[in-house]
Write an enzyme that holds these catalytic residues in place. Structure first.
Site, PDB file in Angstrom:
ATOM      1  N   SER A   1       0.840  -1.190   0.000  1.00 36.59           N
ATOM      2  CA  SER A   1       0.000   0.000   0.000  1.00 36.59           C
ATOM      3  C   SER A   1       0.878   1.244   0.000  1.00 36.59           C
ATOM      4  CB  SER A   1      -0.894   0.009   1.238  1.00 36.59           C
ATOM      5  OG  SER A   1      -0.104   0.346   2.356  1.00 36.59           O
ATOM      6  N   LYS A   2       0.207   2.389  -0.003  1.00 36.13           N
ATOM      7  CA  LYS A   2       0.925   3.674  -0.065  1.00 36.13           C
ATOM      8  C   LYS A   2       1.971   3.805   1.053  1.00 36.13           C
ATOM      9  CE  LYS A   2      -1.592   6.423  -3.103  1.00 36.13           C
ATOM     10  NZ  LYS A   2      -3.005   6.030  -3.178  1.00 36.13           N
ATOM     11  N   ARG A   3       1.719   3.155   2.168  1.00 36.22           N
ATOM     12  CA  ARG A   3       2.680   3.220   3.273  1.00 36.22           C
ATOM     13  C   ARG A   3       4.068   2.754   2.838  1.00 36.22           C
ATOM     14  NH1 ARG A   3       2.236  -0.451   6.832  1.00 36.22           N
ATOM     15  NH2 ARG A   3       0.658  -1.619   5.697  1.00 36.22           N
ATOM     16  N   HIS A   4       4.097   1.887   1.835  1.00 36.29           N
ATOM     17  CA  HIS A   4       5.376   1.342   1.395  1.00 36.29           C
ATOM     18  C   HIS A   4       6.054   2.223   0.354  1.00 36.29           C
ATOM     19  CE1 HIS A   4       3.200  -2.349   2.802  1.00 36.29           C
ATOM     20  NE2 HIS A   4       4.334  -2.448   3.456  1.00 36.29           N
ATOM     21  N   GLY A   5       5.502   3.393   0.108  1.00 36.77           N
ATOM     22  CA  GLY A   5       6.091   4.273  -0.909  1.00 36.77           C
ATOM     23  C   GLY A   5       5.309   4.151  -2.198  1.00 36.77           C
TER      24      GLY A   5
END
Ligand code: GLU
Length: 476
Positions: free
Chosen positions: A250-254
């Site tokens: 997800s976006k948390r991973h960049g």
């Protein structure tokens, strides 16, 4: 004839996981001389956007995933945009209604909410209670008179549903967990589950290859296929893609969209190669494959059941590998947009082309993404700036004297080739008993304003005698 499809919903940019789904379908189609179809699933009017449809198509093309039938190029089984197929869904829904596979459900939002609460209190599984399954004729007329809206619900039979998934093996769905589900909404548009089946059937899809997140929808699809009285396609549910911390990517991973990687200067062939290895691989755990090799090697049996882990570091490594091993002409072409947006070049100046190519090739080993190119070659195109800290470290009375002598030597040179420059500078060091680094560092700094960079003598040759002398003099 193998026919597979990639069916994105245009509600955002092409995500890495979806790109991989597209890629596996594409490889499977090409391997089996089949057809790869692009279908746009845009029945969600609120969330679907034309610009995302365009972006998804652009990014697929950028990746080199071409389709044989699709909304832009047509085909024998179109239209390929679900929003243009509403009549078709209606027609099949009416057929299923007539045959009794589906029924009209008049339940209001409030009633459904009530139902949910009761189920929760009684500890029953959530879902539809079947309230409108057996309405009397009188009740139906009453609702109709009231002008109540209705949806069409599928009458789920009590039977065990089973599939032989090509990746996951035998999967058994216990019928009782499934309650009567909606196939047509009250506004006359189909639900996702219904549209998918009608399209897969009419588009003669032979293999449904998609993410494991759709596995829970599959029993519904099977029931609809059966109600239509048609053969089931083969199913293959691919494992999910996780981030390095093993949670869903997800976006948390960049960056998670193909677009973002494209804009960061990744090569399409590197990205293509990398995502092919997400949950798939050959037995000898090889990593570098051309597109043709992937097509030859691909098989569904080699897809892993376990989740794939997306590793941005490895992708970066693969990108620099491809950059190192690509012809300079290709790296030059791919770097142009980055050179333009950095303001380093405006338009393509044919005279400068060879010069820029040589500058890039001097740095080729060091480029990790195309975004690095403008900075790495900047000093070839712009006058250097001398940072005070490095200036103070490298330039003093003694090194100034050295640079002066070097200017004189260079002025006497007739041709200014890499080998000659190197020989003459090394000779000078020997004669004067200087450590080479004591000479090389200030020289590099004087001509480039940098303390690190490409091969010093190659760089001097490319800059040319006049420029080199001019810069050293300017620094002095
Ligand atoms: N439109 C669905 C999605 O974006 C894909 C449906 C399918 O592959 O069956 O996830």
């Amino acid at each position: 004839m193998v026919r597979v499809r990639f069916a994105p919903s245009p509600t955002g940019f092409l995500h890495i996981g979806n790109a991989r789904t597209a890629l596996f379908n594409y490889l499977f189609a090409r391997k089996n001389q089949g057809k790869f179809i692009l279908r746009i699933e845009d029945t969600d009017k609120e969330r679907s956007k034309k610009e995302y449809e365009i972006a998804i198509m652009e990014d697929l093309k950028w990746l080199g995933i071409e389709w044989d039938e699709g909304p832009d190029i047509g085909g024998d089984y179109g239209p390929y945009r679900q929003s243009e197929r509403l009549n078709i869904y209606k027609e099949y829904a009416e057929k299923l209604l007539k045959e009794g596979y589906v029924y009209k459900c008049y339940c209001t939002k409030e009633e459904l909410e009530e139902m949910r609460k009761t189920a929760q209190e009684k500890g029953l599984p959530p879902g539809y209670s079947g309230k409108c399954r057996y309405l009397t004729r009188e009740k139906i007329s009453e609702y109709e008179r009231e002008g109540r809206e209705f949806v069409l619900r599928f009458r789920v039979p009590e039977e065990k549903i089973e599939i032989n998934d090509l990746i996951r093996g035998k999967v058994i769905f216990e019928g009782e967990h499934l309650t009567d589900f909606v196939i047509m909404k009250s506004d006359g548009t189909p639900t996702f589950n219904f549209a998918v089946v009608i399209d897969d059937y009419l588009m003669k899809i032979t293999h449904v290859i998609r993410g494991e997140d759709h596995l829970s929808n599959t029993p519904k699809h099977i029931l609809i296929f059966k109600a239509l009285g048609v053969d089931l396609p083969y199913f293959a549910h691919m494992s999910m893609t996780l981030g390095p911390d093993r949670t869903r990517l997800s976006k948390r991973h960049g960056a998670t969209s193909v677009r973002a990687y494209r804009e960061q200067g990744y090569l399409p062939e590197a990205f293509f190669n990398y995502i092919a290895l997400l949950g798939w691989g050959t037995s000898e755990s090889r990593e570098i494959f051309t597109k043709e090799e992937l097509i030859n090697e691909f098989s569904i049996e080699r897809c892993h059941k376990a989740s794939a882990v997306f590793d941005p570091e490895k992708l970066l490594w693969m990108n620099s590998y491809y950059i190192k091993n690509s012809p300079i002409d290709r790296i030059y072409e791919l770097s142009l947009p980055f050179l333009k947006s950095s303001g380093l070049i405006n338009g393509i100046d044919e005279n400068k082309k060879e010069y820029i190519k040589k500058a890039i090739s001097l740095e080729q080993e060091k480029i990790k993404t195309l975004k690095d190119v403008p900075y790495l070659i900047e000093f070839f195109m712009k006058e250097p700036e001398y940072e005070k800290e490095n200036f103070d470290k490298l330039i003093n009375q003694e090194t100034k004297g050295i640079l002066k002598e070097i200017v004189e030597i260079f002025e006497r040179m007739e041709s200014f080739k890499r080998e000659e420059i190197e020989n003459i500078v090394r000779e000078f060091c020997k004669e004067k008993n200087y450590k080479t680094s004591f000479v090389f560092h200030p020289l590099r700094f004087a001509v480039s304003g940098r303390t690190k960079g490409p091969d010093l003598f190659g760089m001097l040759e490319l800059l040319g005698k006049a420029k080199v002398i001019e810069r050293i003099k300017k620094l002095l």
